[in-house]
Motif scaffolding. Structure first.
Motif, PDB file in Angstrom:
ATOM      1  N   TRP A 166     -10.788  92.937   8.285  1.00 21.26           N
ATOM      2  CA  TRP A 166     -10.657  94.010   7.302  1.00 21.26           C
ATOM      3  C   TRP A 166     -11.499  93.763   6.051  1.00 21.26           C
ATOM      4  CZ3 TRP A 166      -4.712  95.330   6.781  1.00 21.26           C
ATOM      5  CH2 TRP A 166      -4.305  96.015   7.932  1.00 21.26           C
ATOM      6  N   THR A 167     -12.129  94.813   5.594  1.00 22.31           N
ATOM      7  CA  THR A 167     -12.724  94.758   4.262  1.00 22.31           C
ATOM      8  C   THR A 167     -11.624  95.095   3.255  1.00 22.31           C
ATOM      9  OG1 THR A 167     -13.235  97.108   4.200  1.00 22.31           O
ATOM     10  CG2 THR A 167     -14.846  95.668   5.258  1.00 22.31           C
ATOM     11  N   PRO A 168     -11.872  94.844   1.986  1.00 22.24           N
ATOM     12  CA  PRO A 168     -10.873  95.235   0.978  1.00 22.24           C
ATOM     13  C   PRO A 168     -10.549  96.717   1.072  1.00 22.24           C
ATOM     14  CG  PRO A 168     -12.501  93.787   0.004  1.00 22.24           C
ATOM     15  CD  PRO A 168     -12.980  94.063   1.400  1.00 22.24           C
ATOM     16  N   ALA A 169     -11.537  97.542   1.385  1.00 22.84           N
ATOM     17  CA  ALA A 169     -11.282  98.982   1.503  1.00 22.84           C
ATOM     18  C   ALA A 169     -10.350  99.261   2.672  1.00 22.84           C
ATOM     19  CB  ALA A 169     -12.605  99.728   1.680  1.00 22.84           C
ATOM     20  N   ASP A 170     -10.578  98.558   3.782  1.00 21.64           N
ATOM     21  CA  ASP A 170      -9.682  98.715   4.922  1.00 21.64           C
ATOM     22  C   ASP A 170      -8.249  98.381   4.526  1.00 21.64           C
ATOM     23  OD1 ASP A 170     -11.689  99.454   6.657  1.00 21.64           O
ATOM     24  OD2 ASP A 170     -12.058  97.406   7.372  1.00 21.64           O
ATOM     25  N   ALA A 171      -8.125  97.243   3.858  1.00 22.77           N
ATOM     26  CA  ALA A 171      -6.784  96.796   3.482  1.00 22.77           C
ATOM     27  C   ALA A 171      -6.121  97.821   2.583  1.00 22.77           C
ATOM     28  CB  ALA A 171      -6.866  95.438   2.773  1.00 22.77           C
ATOM     29  N   ASP A 172      -6.899  98.352   1.665  1.00 21.21           N
ATOM     30  CA  ASP A 172      -6.342  99.352   0.763  1.00 21.21           C
ATOM     31  C   ASP A 172      -5.894 100.574   1.553  1.00 21.21           C
ATOM     32  OD1 ASP A 172      -6.016 100.200  -2.105  1.00 21.21           O
ATOM     33  OD2 ASP A 172      -7.207 101.860  -1.302  1.00 21.21           O
ATOM     34  N   LYS A 173      -6.722 100.979   2.487  1.00 24.94           N
ATOM     35  CA  LYS A 173      -6.363 102.134   3.300  1.00 24.94           C
ATOM     36  C   LYS A 173      -5.072 101.863   4.072  1.00 24.94           C
ATOM     37  CE  LYS A 173      -9.746 104.398   5.518  1.00 24.94           C
ATOM     38  NZ  LYS A 173     -10.691 104.805   6.591  1.00 24.94           N
ATOM     39  N   THR A 233      -4.276 103.783  11.944  1.00 22.87           N
ATOM     40  CA  THR A 233      -3.722 103.144  13.134  1.00 22.87           C
ATOM     41  C   THR A 233      -4.788 102.306  13.824  1.00 22.87           C
ATOM     42  OG1 THR A 233      -2.212 105.021  13.392  1.00 22.87           O
ATOM     43  CG2 THR A 233      -2.482 103.554  15.290  1.00 22.87           C
ATOM     44  N   SER A 234      -6.007 102.826  13.780  1.00 23.40           N
ATOM     45  CA  SER A 234      -7.104 102.119  14.440  1.00 23.40           C
ATOM     46  C   SER A 234      -7.474 100.825  13.722  1.00 23.40           C
ATOM     47  CB  SER A 234      -8.328 103.026  14.530  1.00 23.40           C
ATOM     48  OG  SER A 234      -8.026 104.147  15.345  1.00 23.40           O
ATOM     49  N   LEU A 235      -6.989 100.669  12.521  1.00 26.30           N
ATOM     50  CA  LEU A 235      -7.203  99.378  11.853  1.00 26.30           C
ATOM     51  C   LEU A 235      -6.425  98.291  12.576  1.00 26.30           C
ATOM     52  CD1 LEU A 235      -7.019 100.443   8.106  1.00 26.30           C
ATOM     53  CD2 LEU A 235      -9.015  99.597   9.329  1.00 26.30           C
ATOM     54  N   PHE A 236      -5.363  98.690  13.287  1.00 25.78           N
ATOM     55  CA  PHE A 236      -4.533  97.719  13.976  1.00 25.78           C
ATOM     56  C   PHE A 236      -4.861  97.649  15.471  1.00 25.78           C
ATOM     57  CE2 PHE A 236      -2.278  99.210  10.256  1.00 25.78           C
ATOM     58  CZ  PHE A 236      -1.792  98.045   9.693  1.00 25.78           C
ATOM     59  N   TRP A 237      -4.969  98.821  16.083  1.00 27.57           N
ATOM     60  CA  TRP A 237      -5.322  98.895  17.498  1.00 27.57           C
ATOM     61  C   TRP A 237      -5.943 100.255  17.726  1.00 27.57           C
ATOM     62  CZ3 TRP A 237      -1.695 101.732  21.037  1.00 27.57           C
ATOM     63  CH2 TRP A 237      -0.743 102.438  20.323  1.00 27.57           C
ATOM     64  N   LEU A 285      -5.396  86.384   4.449  1.00 25.03           N
ATOM     65  CA  LEU A 285      -4.132  86.996   4.037  1.00 25.03           C
ATOM     66  C   LEU A 285      -4.299  87.714   2.707  1.00 25.03           C
ATOM     67  CD1 LEU A 285      -1.166  87.511   4.515  1.00 25.03           C
ATOM     68  CD2 LEU A 285      -0.651  85.349   3.376  1.00 25.03           C
ATOM     69  N   ALA A 286      -5.095  87.124   1.841  1.00 24.76           N
ATOM     70  CA  ALA A 286      -5.323  87.750   0.538  1.00 24.76           C
ATOM     71  C   ALA A 286      -5.977  89.118   0.723  1.00 24.76           C
ATOM     72  CB  ALA A 286      -6.191  86.846  -0.330  1.00 24.76           C
ATOM     73  N   ARG A 287      -7.015  89.178   1.542  1.00 26.09           N
ATOM     74  CA  ARG A 287      -7.680  90.457   1.763  1.00 26.09           C
ATOM     75  C   ARG A 287      -6.734  91.464   2.372  1.00 26.09           C
ATOM     76  NH1 ARG A 287     -12.276  87.672   3.227  1.00 26.09           N
ATOM     77  NH2 ARG A 287     -11.688  87.786   5.417  1.00 26.09           N
ATOM     78  N   ILE A 288      -5.983  91.014   3.378  1.00 26.43           N
ATOM     79  CA  ILE A 288      -5.063  91.921   4.062  1.00 26.43           C
ATOM     80  C   ILE A 288      -4.033  92.505   3.101  1.00 26.43           C
ATOM     81  CG2 ILE A 288      -3.175  91.972   5.737  1.00 26.43           C
ATOM     82  CD1 ILE A 288      -4.790  89.923   7.375  1.00 26.43           C
ATOM     83  N   SER A 289      -3.543  91.654   2.212  1.00 31.12           N
ATOM     84  CA  SER A 289      -2.415  92.087   1.383  1.00 31.12           C
ATOM     85  C   SER A 289      -2.847  92.617   0.032  1.00 31.12           C
ATOM     86  CB  SER A 289      -1.450  90.923   1.180  1.00 31.12           C
ATOM     87  OG  SER A 289      -2.112  89.876   0.489  1.00 31.12           O
ATOM     88  N   GLY A 290      -4.082  92.355  -0.346  1.00 28.89           N
ATOM     89  CA  GLY A 290      -4.550  92.899  -1.613  1.00 28.89           C
ATOM     90  C   GLY A 290      -4.274  92.050  -2.831  1.00 28.89           C
ATOM     91  N   VAL A 291      -3.827  90.819  -2.637  1.00 31.01           N
ATOM     92  CA  VAL A 291      -3.675  89.913  -3.779  1.00 31.01           C
ATOM     93  C   VAL A 291      -4.797  88.872  -3.719  1.00 31.01           C
ATOM     94  CG1 VAL A 291      -1.187  90.236  -3.731  1.00 31.01           C
ATOM     95  CG2 VAL A 291      -2.193  88.256  -2.593  1.00 31.01           C
ATOM     96  N   THR A 292      -4.883  88.039  -4.734  1.00 30.71           N
ATOM     97  CA  THR A 292      -5.908  87.006  -4.716  1.00 30.71           C
ATOM     98  C   THR A 292      -5.358  85.738  -4.070  1.00 30.71           C
ATOM     99  OG1 THR A 292      -5.308  85.995  -6.815  1.00 30.71           O
ATOM    100  CG2 THR A 292      -6.779  87.900  -6.898  1.00 30.71           C
TER     101      THR A 292
END
Lengths: 249, 249
Positions: free
Chosen positions: B152-159, B197-201, A8-15
């Motif tokens: 997701w990587t942190p970059a994915d999440a940021d995107k 969108t492809s990050l989700f499906w 969840l942290a990675r997904i949302s961007g918090v620690t």
DNA sequence: CTTGAAGTTGACGTAACGTCAACATATACG
DNA sequence: CGTATATGTTGACGTTACGTCAACTTCAAG
């Protein structure tokens, strides 16, 4: 179909620390906690977290965020947001003032100026000129002045800190308006000047005239009082002279 | 000729606790400490305190104040003040942004709007429409989408958090400029849209066209994406349709 | 000698986490 | 199956600038 705390942290961007904190303060409890103590989050928590981060982006504290989410009504939200808006505006105003003062201070220092507050202790030559004050008026007078400050009430102290500035500002306005030094409005401000000065020592007519003349003769005072407006200092001297003639002896 | 801590406090308008704190952090040690532990202050300390309060009024922290007083040079002071100035400006900028967002949010809520972030999770009907999404695309698709987020990587999440917004902004600008939906600049943005969108499906051509049409048909999407600009949503649909025809199958 | 005013040194609270530390558990691998 | 590695947990301290007790001592006045 649930996420671990790190996911969840990675997904949302918090620690994850933040998520634990939100759990600790009751803002975002996990969907469920496994027997081993591990937190598990589901889509409901993700959506709530989304709201939380959105509100935090507005500058709201966790308290405000919690309030909005608990009320869960459009009206309640608007009430909280309005209150928050007022606080933001106050903050903005404070920053504006501070930035202005910083800018002015930087300018003054670059022109070789110094950093003396005109709000305090211009009264009896405390400040860079104390040695001269001792020479001019004698040790006992200076020491007595310090002694006198011990008896100040909070109101006295406040007056000492703010009134000189108000006097200078007020006089500048009156001078700009072409009001004579003997005018009542001017003399009222000089009376305030005299009162503040009397918090430090009590000049008689002659001493008060001497003080007034010194403001004009000593460029350090001229600068400090007039802030570049030399006419203001002469105006103050004239007004103090009138005051000495009519109210002192 | 010295003041006790309470006397100095009254004179200067701070609390004795503050003076003890300044002593504790080494910012303002008393002139001397008597055998009974009582602090005694003299004029030197009063003047230093005056400087301290002046600098604090600029919004400086005690660290900055100490730095300036230790350096004790015009240049050093200016350096610190400039740095502080930059921080003040950043703060001001942050407040300005927050205030703008608060104002917009209040307006939206008063017009009956809601508070969904367009920055996140518009991707697969997470959000208020999840039930419909399950109905439309089936449980497995939705669950698979949640599952996919775990990787997701942190970059994915940021995107995922920022790119939809950038797509909408960019498209609005291009639409305003009269650029055709099939133009490369538009298609580049749509490509970003497809990536997010492809990050989700992973929609195929048909599904992507269906999604595009749904943006137009469902007013909740229309509002959320267009923010009142309905033409933008139609523009997005057309552009997605072109993209589906040329890049997907 | 009592009392009240004023002094002293802790120590906790504040906001929202960052940053270890010490320890438990899950997972992948040889 | 033992072990290394990743991930989880619960404390607990640090940050900023003091406010606010608490417990105890000292000074000055009556």
């Amino acid at each position: 179909m649930s996420w671990s705390i790190a996911e969840l942290a990675r997904i949302s961007g918090v620690t994850s620390r933040t998520l634990r904190h939100y759990d600790a303060v009751g803002l975002l409890p996990p969907a469920w906690v496994a027997g081993n103590g591990w937190r598990h989050y589901e889509r409901e928590q993700l959506l709530r977290l989304q709201q939380i981060l959105l509100l935090r982006n507005l500058g709201l504290g966790l308290r405000g965020v919690a309030e909005i989410l608990e009320r869960d009504s459009r009206d309640g939200t608007v009430v909280v947001l309005r209150r928050h808006r007022r606080r933001l505006i106050e903050e903005q105003e404070r920053l504006r003032r501070q930035l202005g003062t910083v800018d002015r201070t930087i300018d003054e220092m670059q022109e070789g100026g110094t950093m003396t507050a005109d709000t305090m202790f211009d009264g009896f030559e405390h400040n860079p000129y104390e040695a001269e004050a001792r020479q001019r008026w004698g040790d006992e007078a200076v020491d007595a002045s310090y002694e006198r400050m011990k008896g100040w009430t909070p109101a006295d102290a406040d007056k000492a800190r703010t009134s000189y500035g108000r006097v200078h500002e007020g006089l500048a306005a009156l001078l700009a308006g072409g009001v004579a030094a003997a005018d009542d409005r001017v003399q009222e401000l000089v009376d305030l000047h005299y009162q503040v000065t009397s918090l430090f020592w009590t000049p008689n007519a002659e001493a008060y005239r001497g003080l007034a003349q010194m403001y004009v003769d000593d460029e350090r005072f001229t600068r400090n009082i007039g802030q570049g407006n030399d006419a203001l200092v002469a105006y103050l001297r004239d007004a103090m002279s009138v005051y000495a003639g009519t109210r002192l002896r």
